[in-house]
Design a protein around this motif. Structure first.
Motif, PDB file in Angstrom:
ATOM      1  N   TYR A  18     -16.024 -33.499 -14.351  1.00 10.81           N
ATOM      2  CA  TYR A  18     -16.197 -32.167 -14.933  1.00 10.81           C
ATOM      3  C   TYR A  18     -14.844 -31.551 -15.237  1.00 10.81           C
ATOM      4  CZ  TYR A  18     -17.592 -27.249 -15.098  1.00 10.81           C
ATOM      5  OH  TYR A  18     -17.815 -25.959 -15.474  1.00 10.81           O
ATOM      6  N   ASN A  48     -16.417 -17.343 -16.960  1.00 12.82           N
ATOM      7  CA  ASN A  48     -17.072 -17.637 -15.681  1.00 12.82           C
ATOM      8  C   ASN A  48     -18.428 -16.954 -15.546  1.00 12.82           C
ATOM      9  OD1 ASN A  48     -17.307 -18.693 -13.103  1.00 12.82           O
ATOM     10  ND2 ASN A  48     -16.106 -17.062 -12.147  1.00 12.82           N
ATOM     11  N   ARG A  71     -25.384 -25.401 -19.719  1.00  8.17           N
ATOM     12  CA  ARG A  71     -26.067 -25.480 -18.436  1.00  8.17           C
ATOM     13  C   ARG A  71     -26.164 -24.072 -17.863  1.00  8.17           C
ATOM     14  NH1 ARG A  71     -24.179 -26.368 -13.138  1.00  8.17           N
ATOM     15  NH2 ARG A  71     -22.221 -25.730 -14.058  1.00  8.17           N
ATOM     16  N   THR A  73     -25.673 -21.773 -14.869  1.00  9.13           N
ATOM     17  CA  THR A  73     -24.925 -21.887 -13.611  1.00  9.13           C
ATOM     18  C   THR A  73     -25.677 -21.275 -12.427  1.00  9.13           C
ATOM     19  OG1 THR A  73     -23.751 -19.827 -14.084  1.00  9.13           O
ATOM     20  CG2 THR A  73     -22.660 -21.869 -14.738  1.00  9.13           C
ATOM     21  N   VAL A  74     -26.784 -20.595 -12.701  1.00  8.35           N
ATOM     22  CA  VAL A  74     -27.551 -20.024 -11.594  1.00  8.35           C
ATOM     23  C   VAL A  74     -28.639 -20.993 -11.132  1.00  8.35           C
ATOM     24  CG1 VAL A  74     -28.995 -18.091 -10.857  1.00  8.35           C
ATOM     25  CG2 VAL A  74     -27.084 -17.691 -12.410  1.00  8.35           C
TER      26      VAL A  74
ATOM     27  N   SER B 240     -15.782 -12.507 -10.860  1.00  6.44           N
ATOM     28  CA  SER B 240     -15.766 -12.478 -12.329  1.00  6.44           C
ATOM     29  C   SER B 240     -16.864 -11.582 -12.874  1.00  6.44           C
ATOM     30  CB  SER B 240     -15.939 -13.888 -12.903  1.00  6.44           C
ATOM     31  OG  SER B 240     -14.841 -14.688 -12.552  1.00  6.44           O
ATOM     32  N   ARG B 241     -18.040 -11.637 -12.231  1.00  7.57           N
ATOM     33  CA  ARG B 241     -19.170 -10.830 -12.710  1.00  7.57           C
ATOM     34  C   ARG B 241     -18.864  -9.354 -12.578  1.00  7.57           C
ATOM     35  NH1 ARG B 241     -24.427 -13.257  -9.668  1.00  7.57           N
ATOM     36  NH2 ARG B 241     -25.638 -12.170 -11.245  1.00  7.57           N
ATOM     37  N   GLU B 253     -12.769 -19.304 -11.424  1.00  8.32           N
ATOM     38  CA  GLU B 253     -14.075 -19.920 -11.683  1.00  8.32           C
ATOM     39  C   GLU B 253     -14.882 -19.877 -10.393  1.00  8.32           C
ATOM     40  OE1 GLU B 253     -13.746 -23.942 -13.078  1.00  8.32           O
ATOM     41  OE2 GLU B 253     -12.767 -23.362 -14.956  1.00  8.32           O
ATOM     42  N   SER B 254     -16.198 -19.731 -10.515  1.00  9.36           N
ATOM     43  CA  SER B 254     -17.046 -19.745  -9.326  1.00  9.36           C
ATOM     44  C   SER B 254     -17.627 -21.145  -9.122  1.00  9.36           C
ATOM     45  CB  SER B 254     -18.175 -18.724  -9.476  1.00  9.36           C
ATOM     46  OG  SER B 254     -17.626 -17.422  -9.498  1.00  9.36           O
ATOM     47  N   TYR B 299     -18.701 -28.435 -10.273  1.00  8.41           N
ATOM     48  CA  TYR B 299     -19.042 -27.771 -11.528  1.00  8.41           C
ATOM     49  C   TYR B 299     -19.251 -26.285 -11.244  1.00  8.41           C
ATOM     50  CZ  TYR B 299     -23.300 -28.981  -9.125  1.00  8.41           C
ATOM     51  OH  TYR B 299     -24.222 -29.142  -8.137  1.00  8.41           O
ATOM     52  N   ASN B 300     -19.016 -25.426 -12.262  1.00  7.76           N
ATOM     53  CA  ASN B 300     -19.239 -23.991 -12.093  1.00  7.76           C
ATOM     54  C   ASN B 300     -20.649 -23.734 -11.582  1.00  7.76           C
ATOM     55  OD1 ASN B 300     -16.900 -24.111 -13.750  1.00  7.76           O
ATOM     56  ND2 ASN B 300     -17.288 -21.982 -14.355  1.00  7.76           N
ATOM     57  N   SER B 301     -20.765 -22.846 -10.614  1.00  2.00           N
ATOM     58  CA  SER B 301     -22.091 -22.573 -10.073  1.00  2.00           C
ATOM     59  C   SER B 301     -22.163 -21.203  -9.417  1.00  2.00           C
ATOM     60  CB  SER B 301     -22.476 -23.641  -9.052  1.00  2.00           C
ATOM     61  OG  SER B 301     -23.734 -23.327  -8.489  1.00  2.00           O
ATOM     62  N   TYR B 302     -23.287 -20.550  -9.622  1.00  2.86           N
ATOM     63  CA  TYR B 302     -23.592 -19.320  -8.887  1.00  2.86           C
ATOM     64  C   TYR B 302     -24.827 -19.530  -8.011  1.00  2.86           C
ATOM     65  CZ  TYR B 302     -20.273 -16.430 -11.481  1.00  2.86           C
ATOM     66  OH  TYR B 302     -19.127 -15.874 -12.004  1.00  2.86           O
ATOM     67  N   ALA B 303     -25.286 -20.767  -7.879  1.00  2.67           N
ATOM     68  CA  ALA B 303     -26.447 -21.041  -7.037  1.00  2.67           C
ATOM     69  C   ALA B 303     -25.925 -21.251  -5.621  1.00  2.67           C
ATOM     70  CB  ALA B 303     -27.164 -22.293  -7.519  1.00  2.67           C
ATOM     71  N   ARG B 305     -26.576 -23.043  -3.396  1.00  6.96           N
ATOM     72  CA  ARG B 305     -27.006 -24.336  -2.867  1.00  6.96           C
ATOM     73  C   ARG B 305     -26.333 -25.407  -3.710  1.00  6.96           C
ATOM     74  NH1 ARG B 305     -30.333 -26.070  -6.777  1.00  6.96           N
ATOM     75  NH2 ARG B 305     -31.225 -24.420  -8.039  1.00  6.96           N
ATOM     76  N   ASN B 307     -25.884 -29.903  -4.528  1.00  3.54           N
ATOM     77  CA  ASN B 307     -26.723 -31.050  -4.840  1.00  3.54           C
ATOM     78  C   ASN B 307     -26.461 -32.212  -3.890  1.00  3.54           C
ATOM     79  OD1 ASN B 307     -28.580 -30.492  -6.994  1.00  3.54           O
ATOM     80  ND2 ASN B 307     -26.795 -30.112  -8.281  1.00  3.54           N
ATOM     81  N   PRO B 309     -25.526 -35.481  -4.231  1.00  2.00           N
ATOM     82  CA  PRO B 309     -24.376 -36.392  -4.241  1.00  2.00           C
ATOM     83  C   PRO B 309     -23.249 -35.956  -3.299  1.00  2.00           C
ATOM     84  CG  PRO B 309     -25.146 -36.056  -6.476  1.00  2.00           C
ATOM     85  CD  PRO B 309     -25.955 -35.139  -5.598  1.00  2.00           C
TER      86      PRO B 309
END
Ligand SMILES: Cc1cc2nc3c(=O)[nH]c(=O)nc-3n(C[C@H](O)[C@H](O)[C@H](O)COP(=O)(O)OP(=O)(O)OC[C@H]3O[C@@H](n4cnc5c(N)ncnc54)[C@H](O)[C@@H]3O)c2cc1C
Lengths: 98, 416
Positions: A18, A48, A71, A73-74, B240-241, B253-254, B299-303, B305, B307, B309
């Motif tokens: 990535y 972001n 994608r 991101t949430v 950022s938000r 970046e998140s 990877y960027n994520s706001y979840a 949780r 994965n 791997p």
């Protein structure tokens, strides 16, 4: 996550590395006025977003193509996958058309 | 209410009926001198030091959920002062000194446990880098000892010394490092701040800033408009938000970071161990669970949780270092959203908007920073000048060429 590669079909995201926001494809003009500031923004600042995000993935353990993946991101849901090459070629054409 | 052994005895004899809530649940007032956004460790510590150290008045902490529900309650609780670069190490050493006096100061048991951190090395180059970092730490008043293989084996005989693909060549031991009970930090600061008149307002999400010209006059929230002379933002993964609502783009970046806990085991790992040949670190909680983690999901994520791997990757690394880990069952895994900055270092700075201040970019290292980040952010909010240990944490440092990149990775936030 499964990335639906435009040429190879569904592939495990594990095969990819990535890079980040797909805006990294739009490198500023180094000869333009204010290039230093433009490069700062390009290199270091990010939208972001929480939600839809266009991002660059590299199929390192596959056909070594760069993809633009859209994608969420949430939710991590993948909405669209394109070859970065197609995106890069389409964008100047789009600009020219405007 | 002060806590003491005497009080505990009295309460146990009278059916524990005398305990009171540790902080009030006030309704927001129309305006404050200082509004801190984010009731994590940093926001609460900021409010506490503003009230206690800097004589700030009319202070509110606004938290969208409940205090301690963010990263301060999701981290792996490691505190350390083992950075190398000038912009960082004096700050983290200041933080360590604050941890050392924290429980007495707050009259709160935060279970600060200086059980030692061992960073393993597996190559000559890593050993050289560890020696150099150790020297930098010592120069800044921290402690560091370089162990050889025998020294590591004496401490942790159960590590893989037999057939490791990357044999253990030694380690850098930082004895004052350790762990702290994470929620107790949030609660202790909340109680301390509340006792000094700070309004801690939960279920109050900030939805916008009221900016006139180039001055911030207050915040819009789900509980109405709240006026403020100064607004300090301390929202970690949401940086950022929230700053986007003030029209700012950040060098952040998140990303999601996962952590895991095993079933409770007998005392097994007395300190904290970090692997030098894979992404894995581990300690054992006082309840007996092995607490461990590894890399970001990348990877960027706001979840909140991750994965599978990464679960596999972390456990593989763990097994290659501590083979006995394979016998333990995993109880829980979770994720938190990290505010990953472009050089791996944080920001404690004014913004270009008058009255709006920002603290963030803490990556996966913000828990250990909690006391000093609160102190330094409070100092900035009160005096408009950075604290002497936080002068390097500028928002414009990428423009001026003053990055603080401990790992030398460049502007690739997921690698820091
Ligand atoms: C798995 C994991 C392991 C970690 N391990 C370590 C470690 O071992 N050592 C270490 O030093 N660090 C570690 N960290 C990092 C550390 O937890 C964070 O850097 C630190 O907690 C961030 O500061 P905080 O406590 O203020 O954040 P948080 O607790 O996340 O506080 C931010 C708060 O802001 C609130 N908020 C967000 N938006 C709004 C809004 N619009 N209005 C109102 N409130 C809002 C959130 O609800 C949240 O409560 C780890 C993190 C994770 C996820």
């Amino acid at each position: 996550m499964i990335i639906n590669h435009p040429l190879l079909g569904p592939r495990d995201a594990q095969e990819f590395t990535y890079l980040g926001d797909a805006s990294l494809m739009n490198r500023p003009d180094w000869q333009a006025e204010g290039a230093a500031k433009a490069f700062h923004d390009y290199l270091y600042l990010r939208d972001n977003p929480a939600g839809e995000h266009r991002e660059l993935w590299f199929h390192e353990q596959g056909d070594r193509s760069w993809l633009v993946v859209t994608r969420n991101t949430v939710t991590h849901e993948i909405l669209r996958v394109e070859l970065a090459r197609d995106v890069a070629l389409a964008e100047p054409a789009l600009e020219a058309a405007q | 209410m002060r806590y003491s052994a005497l009080r505990l005895i009295k309460e146990s004899l009278t059916g524990h009926k005398g305990w009171q809530p540790q902080w009030r649940d006030p309704a927001p007032q129309a305006a404050y001198d200082y509004v801190i956004i984010g009731g994590g460790g940093h926001g609460l510590a900021t409010a506490y030091y503003l009230a206690r150290q800097f004589g700030g008045q009319r202070i509110a902490v606004l938290e969208k959920g409940w205090i301690g529900g963010g990263n301060v309650g999701r981290n792996t609780t490691i505190i350390r002062s083992n950075y190398m670069l000038d912009g960082n190490e004096p700050f983290y050493e200041f933080s360590m000194k604050l941890w050392e006096g924290l429980e007495q100061e707050l009259n709160y048991n935060a279970m600060v446990s200086q059980r030692g951190i061992l960073n393993l090395v597996h190559t000559d180059a890593q050993r050289d880098a560890a020696r150099r970092r150790g020297n930098a730490m010592i120069l800044n008043g921290s402690d560091a000892e370089l162990l050889d293989t025998g020294g590591v084996r004496a401490m942790y005989p159960f590590l893989n010394f037999k057939d490791a693909r990357f044999p253990i060549k030694g380690g850098l031991l930082h004895r004052r490092g350790g762990t702290v009970r994470h929620d107790a930090v949030a609660w202790g600061y909340a109680r301390g701040a509340d006792m000094r008149g700070v309004d801690i307002i939960q279920n109050c999400e900030v939805t916008g800033f009221h900016i006139e010209g180039s001055t911030c006059l207050g915040v819009e929230t789900t509980r109405g408009f709240i006026g403020a002379k100064k607004v300090g933002v301390s929202v970690a993964g949401s940086s950022s938000r929230v700053m986007a609502m003030a029209g700012m783009r950040l060098p952040i970046e998140s990303h999601v970071l996962q952590a895991f806990v095993s079933e409770g085991l007998k005392p097994f790992i007395p300190g904290v161990i970090t692997y030098g040949a894979g992404h894995f670190y581990c300690s054992q909680s006082d309840k007996g669970g092995l607490v461990f983690g590894g890399d970001l999901d990348m990877y960027n994520s706001y979840a909140q949780r991750g994965n599978l791997p990464v679960v596999e990757d972390v456990v593989e690394s763990g097994m290659s270092l501590i083979p006995a880990l394979g016998r333990a069952r995993l109880l829980r895994g979770w994720g938190g959203i990290m505010d990953m900055s472009m050089d791996g270092s944080p920001f404690i700075d004014k913004t270009h908007i008058e009255g709006l201040y920002f603290n963030g970019g803490w990556c996966y290292g913000g828990f250990k920073a909690t006391p000093a980040a609160g102190y330094c952010f409070a100092h900035l909010l009160k005096t408009d000048r950075p604290h002497e240990t936080a002068t390097a944490y500028r928002l414009d440092r990428f423009l001026t060429g003053h990055m603080i990149d401990e790992k030398g990775q460049g502007a690739q936030p997921n690698l820091h």
